[in-house]
Enzyme design. Structure first.
Site, PDB file in Angstrom:
ATOM      1  N   ASP A  79      29.611  58.194  47.365  1.00 48.65           N
ATOM      2  CA  ASP A  79      28.762  57.050  46.993  1.00 48.65           C
ATOM      3  C   ASP A  79      27.543  57.451  46.153  1.00 48.65           C
ATOM      4  O   ASP A  79      26.836  56.572  45.652  1.00 48.65           O
ATOM      5  CB  ASP A  79      28.230  56.346  48.255  1.00 48.65           C
ATOM      6  CG  ASP A  79      29.293  55.509  48.949  1.00 48.65           C
ATOM      7  OD1 ASP A  79      30.303  55.167  48.309  1.00 48.65           O
ATOM      8  OD2 ASP A  79      29.095  55.188  50.141  1.00 48.65           O
TER       9      ASP A  79
ATOM     10  N   LYS B  38      23.304  49.956  49.219  1.00 55.69           N
ATOM     11  CA  LYS B  38      24.408  49.237  48.558  1.00 55.69           C
ATOM     12  C   LYS B  38      25.216  48.470  49.604  1.00 55.69           C
ATOM     13  O   LYS B  38      25.260  48.847  50.785  1.00 55.69           O
ATOM     14  CB  LYS B  38      25.329  50.175  47.779  1.00 55.69           C
ATOM     15  CG  LYS B  38      26.144  51.184  48.612  1.00 55.69           C
ATOM     16  CD  LYS B  38      27.475  50.666  49.099  1.00 55.69           C
ATOM     17  CE  LYS B  38      28.029  51.579  50.176  1.00 55.69           C
ATOM     18  NZ  LYS B  38      28.875  51.128  51.167  1.00 55.69           N
TER      19      LYS B  38
ATOM     20  N   ALA C 285      25.014  53.168  52.664  1.00 51.46           N
ATOM     21  CA  ALA C 285      24.813  54.337  51.791  1.00 51.46           C
ATOM     22  C   ALA C 285      23.375  54.831  51.763  1.00 51.46           C
ATOM     23  O   ALA C 285      22.929  55.348  50.730  1.00 51.46           O
ATOM     24  CB  ALA C 285      25.324  54.043  50.370  1.00 51.46           C
ATOM     25  N   GLY C 286      22.664  54.700  52.873  1.00 48.27           N
ATOM     26  CA  GLY C 286      21.265  55.157  52.914  1.00 48.27           C
ATOM     27  C   GLY C 286      21.126  56.639  52.575  1.00 48.27           C
ATOM     28  O   GLY C 286      20.301  57.018  51.741  1.00 48.27           O
ATOM     29  N   GLY C 287      21.941  57.483  53.192  1.00 47.28           N
ATOM     30  CA  GLY C 287      21.862  58.934  52.935  1.00 47.28           C
ATOM     31  C   GLY C 287      22.215  59.250  51.487  1.00 47.28           C
ATOM     32  O   GLY C 287      21.567  60.086  50.843  1.00 47.28           O
ATOM     33  N   SER C 288      23.223  58.567  50.953  1.00 49.32           N
ATOM     34  CA  SER C 288      23.630  58.791  49.555  1.00 49.32           C
ATOM     35  C   SER C 288      22.526  58.337  48.603  1.00 49.32           C
ATOM     36  O   SER C 288      22.269  58.981  47.579  1.00 49.32           O
ATOM     37  CB  SER C 288      24.900  58.000  49.243  1.00 49.32           C
ATOM     38  OG  SER C 288      25.941  58.398  50.093  1.00 49.32           O
TER      39      SER C 288
ATOM     40  N   PRO D 132      18.770  50.908  57.319  1.00 51.44           N
ATOM     41  CA  PRO D 132      19.264  51.375  58.619  1.00 51.44           C
ATOM     42  C   PRO D 132      20.228  52.555  58.465  1.00 51.44           C
ATOM     43  O   PRO D 132      20.977  52.629  57.487  1.00 51.44           O
ATOM     44  CB  PRO D 132      19.954  50.145  59.216  1.00 51.44           C
ATOM     45  CG  PRO D 132      19.982  49.109  58.166  1.00 51.44           C
ATOM     46  CD  PRO D 132      19.059  49.489  57.071  1.00 51.44           C
TER      47      PRO D 132
ATOM     48  N   ALA E 278      24.927  52.853  58.774  1.00 51.42           N
ATOM     49  CA  ALA E 278      25.166  51.406  58.750  1.00 51.42           C
ATOM     50  C   ALA E 278      26.246  50.975  57.768  1.00 51.42           C
ATOM     51  O   ALA E 278      26.617  49.812  57.730  1.00 51.42           O
ATOM     52  CB  ALA E 278      23.865  50.689  58.407  1.00 51.42           C
ATOM     53  N   GLY E 279      26.721  51.902  56.912  1.00 49.68           N
ATOM     54  CA  GLY E 279      27.647  51.499  55.853  1.00 49.68           C
ATOM     55  C   GLY E 279      26.905  50.956  54.644  1.00 49.68           C
ATOM     56  O   GLY E 279      27.461  50.232  53.823  1.00 49.68           O
TER      57      GLY E 279
HETATM   58  O1  C5P Z   1      32.212  61.447  50.301  1.00 53.85           O
HETATM   59  P1  C5P Z   1      31.565  61.231  51.627  1.00 53.85           P
HETATM   60  O2  C5P Z   1      30.845  62.442  52.130  1.00 53.85           O
HETATM   61  O3  C5P Z   1      30.728  60.009  51.697  1.00 53.85           O
HETATM   62  O4  C5P Z   1      32.750  60.992  52.649  1.00 53.85           O
HETATM   63  C1  C5P Z   1      32.596  61.044  54.039  1.00 53.85           C
HETATM   64  C2  C5P Z   1      33.980  61.132  54.673  1.00 53.85           C
HETATM   65  O5  C5P Z   1      34.660  59.907  54.469  1.00 53.85           O
HETATM   66  C3  C5P Z   1      34.871  62.189  54.060  1.00 53.85           C
HETATM   67  O6  C5P Z   1      34.769  63.391  54.754  1.00 53.85           O
HETATM   68  C4  C5P Z   1      36.249  61.613  54.238  1.00 53.85           C
HETATM   69  O7  C5P Z   1      36.680  61.865  55.558  1.00 53.85           O
HETATM   70  C5  C5P Z   1      36.023  60.127  54.139  1.00 53.85           C
HETATM   71  N1  C5P Z   1      36.310  59.577  52.793  1.00 53.85           N
HETATM   72  C6  C5P Z   1      37.632  59.377  52.410  1.00 53.85           C
HETATM   73  N2  C5P Z   1      37.881  58.826  51.170  1.00 53.85           N
HETATM   74  C7  C5P Z   1      36.882  58.453  50.357  1.00 53.85           C
HETATM   75  C8  C5P Z   1      35.526  58.632  50.738  1.00 53.85           C
HETATM   76  C9  C5P Z   1      35.283  59.196  51.970  1.00 53.85           C
HETATM   77  O8  C5P Z   1      38.573  59.697  53.141  1.00 53.85           O
HETATM   78  N3  C5P Z   1      37.176  57.902  49.185  1.00 53.85           N
END
Ligand code: C5P
Length: 313
Positions: free
Chosen positions: A141, A11, A105-108, A99, A102-103
């Site tokens: 994500d 994404k 969302a590959g893992g998600s 990648p 990378a931002g």
């Molecule tokens: O939900 P996810 O595991 O992708 O989030 C990774 C980290 O990003 C969280 O531990 C949190 O520190 C931060 N995060 C946040 N607010 C969000 C999504 C993520 O602070 N809406």
């Protein structure tokens, strides 16, 4: 069927605004998310033995219980006790194209594909909303990555409203392989520098209404690629680009190539430039490679797609 192969889409964020700090420690967001055709292939295969195994061809992706794909399978087996004893465990194979770190969302996306794949492999009959609710327990994500397409995401990023798809848009994505951004670091730094702009829950609602009727969402609704490109926005650029000069220079070079619009995706460090056709995307990618002839720079072309996880043909 004892095996399913799925494609899990990356994404990008066309719009990302951080509006506040939530009581659960996460940040309240307003985003417009878009699935793109850069995909990982995830295969879930029944194995006789009652366990979860992960295999991955990428050296930076752990093949153990810290992998979000493993956690997705562990969550499903915990919610449906006895299913592994009855139907066998699962081997998850991840073939990476997206990648890492990378931002994008590959893992998600991988976790979302495991949820969809196990629903099929273990005949669970879960609705998309139920898969997304499980996904929200794994990461902010993951619910978007299950359904994909084009959506407004609010809350932690898990509350979704679909928008009309714009499947005709193409893009160039680029990332320095040696550059990584930790998402928690990006949020913490943003909080430290811009926390004084955060509003309360009432302010979030007001801002959400403004964004829902604002320029970006209107451009998507009208499928207006030019207006959409003019209103790309990402709050994370304010903290990530100053800390990553190589990525900042990449962003500036991409913006100068003459595509429709350029933005860093999510917490970065991948950067994308939109293009009105596949031919323009290929041309922009070629010119980017000659402008920055660095073997560390990964460059991909892709297009907007209407789905997150789909069965591979
Ligand atoms: O939900 P996810 O595991 O992708 O989030 C990774 C980290 O990003 C969280 O531990 C949190 O520190 C931060 N995060 C946040 N607010 C969000 C999504 C993520 O602070 N809406």
């Amino acid at each position: 069927m004892r095996l399913y192969s799925l494609l899990a889409a990356a994404k990008i964020n066309l719009y990302l605004e951080i509006v506040g700090s939530r009581p659960d420690g996460f940040h309240e967001l307003i985003m417009v998310m878009q699935s793109v055709s850069l995909c990982d292939r995830i295969t879930v295969r029944s194995i006789g033995i009652d366990e979860i195994r992960v295999r991955c061809d990428h050296p930076l992706v752990p093949a153990d219980d810290t992998n979000l794909a493993y956690k997705a399978a562990a969550l499903v087996s915990q919610r449906f006790p006895g299913v592994m004893a009855k139907l066998g465990g699962v081997e998850i194979t991840i073939e990476k194209q997206i990648p890492v770190g990378a931002g994008l969302a590959g893992g998600s996306a991988n976790a979302a594909a495991v949820l969809v794949g196990l629903d099929l492999l273990w005949n669970l009959g879960l609705a998309q909303g139920e898969l997304q609710a499980l996904g929200a327990e794994l990461g902010s994500d993951v619910p978007f990555c299950v359904a994909g397409g084009t959506a407004i995401a609010t809350g932690r990023g898990e509350q979704l409203d679909s928008l009309p798809g714009i499947d005709s848009l193409h893009l160039v994505l680029a990332k320095y392989e040696s550059e990584f951004v930790s998402t928690p670091w990006a949020y913490q730094t943003y909080r430290a520098e811009y926390g004084d702009t955060y509003t309360d829950a009432q302010g979030w609602q007001a801002r959400q209404s403004q964004v829902r009727s604002g320029d970006m969402v209107r451009a998507v609704a009208k499928r207006d690629a030019i207006a959409l490109s003019q209103h790309l926005y990402n709050d994370f650029e304010k903290v990530v680009l100053p800390a990553h000069p190589k990525t900042a220079a990449l962003q500036a070079t991409m913006a100068d190539l003459g595509g429709l619009g350029t933005l860093m995706s999510g917490s970065g460090p991948s950067v994308f430039t939109l293009a009105e056709s596949e031919a323009q995307a290929i041309d922009l990618a070629t010119r980017l490679r000659s402008a920055l002839p660095d073997p560390d720079l990964g460059v991909w072309t892709a297009q907007f797609i209407p789905s997150g996880v789909r069965l591979a043909s």
